[in-house]
Design an enzyme around this catalytic site. Structure first.
Site, PDB file in Angstrom:
ATOM      1  N   SER A  20       0.826  -1.207   0.000  1.00  0.00           N
ATOM      2  CA  SER A  20       0.000   0.000   0.000  1.00  0.00           C
ATOM      3  C   SER A  20       0.858   1.254   0.000  1.00  0.00           C
ATOM      4  O   SER A  20       0.452   2.296  -0.513  1.00  0.00           O
ATOM      5  CB  SER A  20      -0.926   0.006   1.217  1.00  0.00           C
ATOM      6  OG  SER A  20      -0.183   0.120   2.427  1.00  0.00           O
ATOM      7  N   THR A  45       3.532   1.768  -1.675  1.00  0.00           N
ATOM      8  CA  THR A  45       4.200   1.994  -2.959  1.00  0.00           C
ATOM      9  C   THR A  45       3.248   1.855  -4.145  1.00  0.00           C
ATOM     10  O   THR A  45       3.694   1.755  -5.286  1.00  0.00           O
ATOM     11  CB  THR A  45       5.364   1.008  -3.118  1.00  0.00           C
ATOM     12  OG1 THR A  45       4.879  -0.336  -2.976  1.00  0.00           O
ATOM     13  CG2 THR A  45       6.441   1.253  -2.077  1.00  0.00           C
ATOM     14  N   LYS A  81       0.876   4.155  -5.262  1.00  0.00           N
ATOM     15  CA  LYS A  81       0.318   5.492  -5.085  1.00  0.00           C
ATOM     16  C   LYS A  81       0.602   6.380  -6.286  1.00  0.00           C
ATOM     17  O   LYS A  81       1.640   6.248  -6.949  1.00  0.00           O
ATOM     18  CB  LYS A  81       0.917   6.146  -3.826  1.00  0.00           C
ATOM     19  CG  LYS A  81       0.624   5.398  -2.528  1.00  0.00           C
ATOM     20  CD  LYS A  81       1.375   5.998  -1.346  1.00  0.00           C
ATOM     21  CE  LYS A  81       1.093   5.254  -0.052  1.00  0.00           C
ATOM     22  NZ  LYS A  81      -0.201   5.594   0.530  1.00  0.00           N
ATOM     23  N   CYS A 115      -2.597  11.154   1.333  1.00  0.00           N
ATOM     24  CA  CYS A 115      -1.413  10.439   1.789  1.00  0.00           C
ATOM     25  C   CYS A 115      -0.517  11.459   2.473  1.00  0.00           C
ATOM     26  O   CYS A 115       0.067  12.326   1.817  1.00  0.00           O
ATOM     27  CB  CYS A 115      -0.663   9.772   0.640  1.00  0.00           C
ATOM     28  SG  CYS A 115       0.896   9.015   1.179  1.00  0.00           S
ATOM     29  N   SER A 152      -3.209  -0.295   6.626  1.00  0.00           N
ATOM     30  CA  SER A 152      -3.541   0.484   5.436  1.00  0.00           C
ATOM     31  C   SER A 152      -3.801  -0.467   4.280  1.00  0.00           C
ATOM     32  O   SER A 152      -3.004  -1.385   4.027  1.00  0.00           O
ATOM     33  CB  SER A 152      -2.387   1.433   5.080  1.00  0.00           C
ATOM     34  OG  SER A 152      -2.681   2.172   3.910  1.00  0.00           O
ATOM     35  N   MET A 174       1.441   5.675   8.524  1.00  0.00           N
ATOM     36  CA  MET A 174       0.946   6.604   7.523  1.00  0.00           C
ATOM     37  C   MET A 174       0.989   8.015   8.096  1.00  0.00           C
ATOM     38  O   MET A 174       0.697   8.227   9.273  1.00  0.00           O
ATOM     39  CB  MET A 174      -0.491   6.259   7.132  1.00  0.00           C
ATOM     40  CG  MET A 174      -0.681   4.812   6.672  1.00  0.00           C
ATOM     41  SD  MET A 174      -0.814   3.615   8.024  1.00  0.00           S
ATOM     42  CE  MET A 174      -2.522   3.843   8.481  1.00  0.00           C
ATOM     43  N   GLY A 175       1.357   8.985   7.267  1.00  0.00           N
ATOM     44  CA  GLY A 175       1.435  10.360   7.747  1.00  0.00           C
ATOM     45  C   GLY A 175       0.104  10.893   8.223  1.00  0.00           C
ATOM     46  O   GLY A 175       0.024  11.601   9.243  1.00  0.00           O
TER      47      GLY A 175
END
Length: 397
Positions: free
Chosen positions: A66, A68, A70, A104, A310, A319-320
């Site tokens: 998930s 990579t 994007k 993201c 995720s 995740m940010g």
């Protein structure tokens, strides 16, 4: 049989935080893909190499995780007070689906550098040396992100000594401010970052019974539960979860029930078509553990442990956007995140994740009985990995 040749599209492959993605300028996309719709989704899926029943994305730019899988589309902003519009597409690995429902946070760190390097920022705004402030409109969720991008000799500085757990090599530090990150939501409560109107809910989960849960819309909609309540310690690494089909099914059930309770879906069956949001995470008191890199993390170094999933799998770091949710929830006394961190008021929290630790700050306050958060702050880094053109078969979209 007639053959349709490949076309090439200007693109940049970038790391942002602990994620990687393919970045495009909107006007570089084929005309039919410059607007939302089936053509755009089909193009991005083919770029990434999805759907792939083998789960490897061998025939595309995706990395079969998930983090990579994007894509990002950027354009000059027409919105007052903003420099660039940022649209994020999370591409499903094994199904023909692009999820546009959230942001993201990790790739947010790469937006400012890309915008500066690709002419989306007025050159007069870029100092010869110093910091360039880039105001980003996050189009998926309608929020503002402010990036502080270091500049050296008139160009984006990418190398440096800032270390980020989950990223192997150091780079230049980029500070991100997520302004007013709470979503008003459309759940039972409405008009609040807590869509049910409660800091902690009783969430009925088939097969598990009733779980205590904090349901929050800040950074990204997130469902927090206590690790102990579902049989975990909060110190787990990826293999402990991702190699257990029963565990993954349990987390998806929790996520679906949380989405329903938050008003994000009207029926649990809709959760399958909304994979990017909400996230589901579990929290625990601080504990010693060894991160995936082999680095020891001491309980004394952190305020709590957090693990988050995720796109159906445990994330290798954090995740940010989920970090924004963690920082915000930690700042509000009484949430499960705050209680795991020791309770009370706080403006920052350092939590342990599978790859190490992360610090995030948040400014929260209560207004007329409702909690609001003005901003969440964290540091990330970003780097161009490859730039040029990505090629796709001409009949792919």
């Amino acid at each position: 049989m007639s053959q349709v040749p490949q076309i090439k599209i200007p693109a940049t492959y970038m790391r942002g935080g602990t994620s990687k993605g393919v970045f495009f300028r909107l006007h570089d996309l084929p005309e039919s893909c410059q607007v939302p719709g089936a053509a755009r989704d089909a193009l991005l899926r083919r770029v990434i190499g999805s759907p792939d029943p083998y789960g490897k994305q061998i025939d595309g730019m995706g990395g079969a995780t998930s983090s990579t899988s994007k894509t990002v589309i950027l354009s000059k902003s027409t919105r007052p007070g903003h420099d660039v519009d940022y649209l994020f597409g999370q591409v499903s690995i094994d199904t023909p689906f692009v999820d546009w429902s959230g942001n993201c946070g990790n790739l947010s760190a790469a937006v400012g550098p890309f915008a500066i390097s690709h002419g989306l920022i007025d050159p007069e705004r870029v100092p010869e040396n110093g910091i360039c402030t880039v105001r980003i409109w996050q189009a998926n969720i309608g929020k503002t992100i402010v990036a502080q991008v270091p500049i050296t000799a008139g160009a984006v500085q990418e190398t440096g000594d800032f270390e980020l757990d989950g990223v192997t090599f150091p780079a230049a530090e980029i500070q991100l401010e997520f302004l007013d990150p709470a979503d008003e939501g459309d759940g039972e409560g409405g008009g609040s970052m807590f869509p049910t109107g409660h800091l902690v809910d009783d969430l009925d989960v088939p097969g598990l019974g009733t779980l205590k849960a904090t349901l929050i819309n800040a950074g990204i909609p997130t469902v927090f539960v206590n690790a102990e309540a579902i049989g975990y310690t909060g110190t787990e690494l990826q293999e402990a979860i991702n190699g257990d089909p029963k565990a993954l099914a349990m987390f998806e059930t929790i996520r679906a029930q949380g989405a329903l309770r938050m008003g994000l879906i009207k029926d649990v069956s809709e959760a399958a078509t909304r994979q990017h949001t909400p996230k589901v995470a579990f929290v625990a008191l601080p504990a010693d553990y060894v991160a995936s890199s082999g680095k020891p993390v001491a309980a004394s170094e952190i305020d709590l442990c957090v693990r988050a999933l995720s796109m159906g799998k445990l994330h290798h770091a954090m995740m940010g956007t989920a970090a924004v949710a963690i920082g915000t929830a930690a700042a509000i006394p009484g949430t499960l995140v705050n209680l795991a961190a020791g309770g009370g008021e706080r403006t920052a929290v350092r939590f342990g994740h599978p790859s190490g630790t992360l610090r995030v700050g948040a400014e929260a306050k209560q207004v007329d009985g409702n909690w609001t958060v003005t901003k969440a702050i964290m540091s990330r880094s970003a780097r161009v990995i490859m730039e040029g053109w990505v090629r796709v078969p001409g009949e792919a979209f």
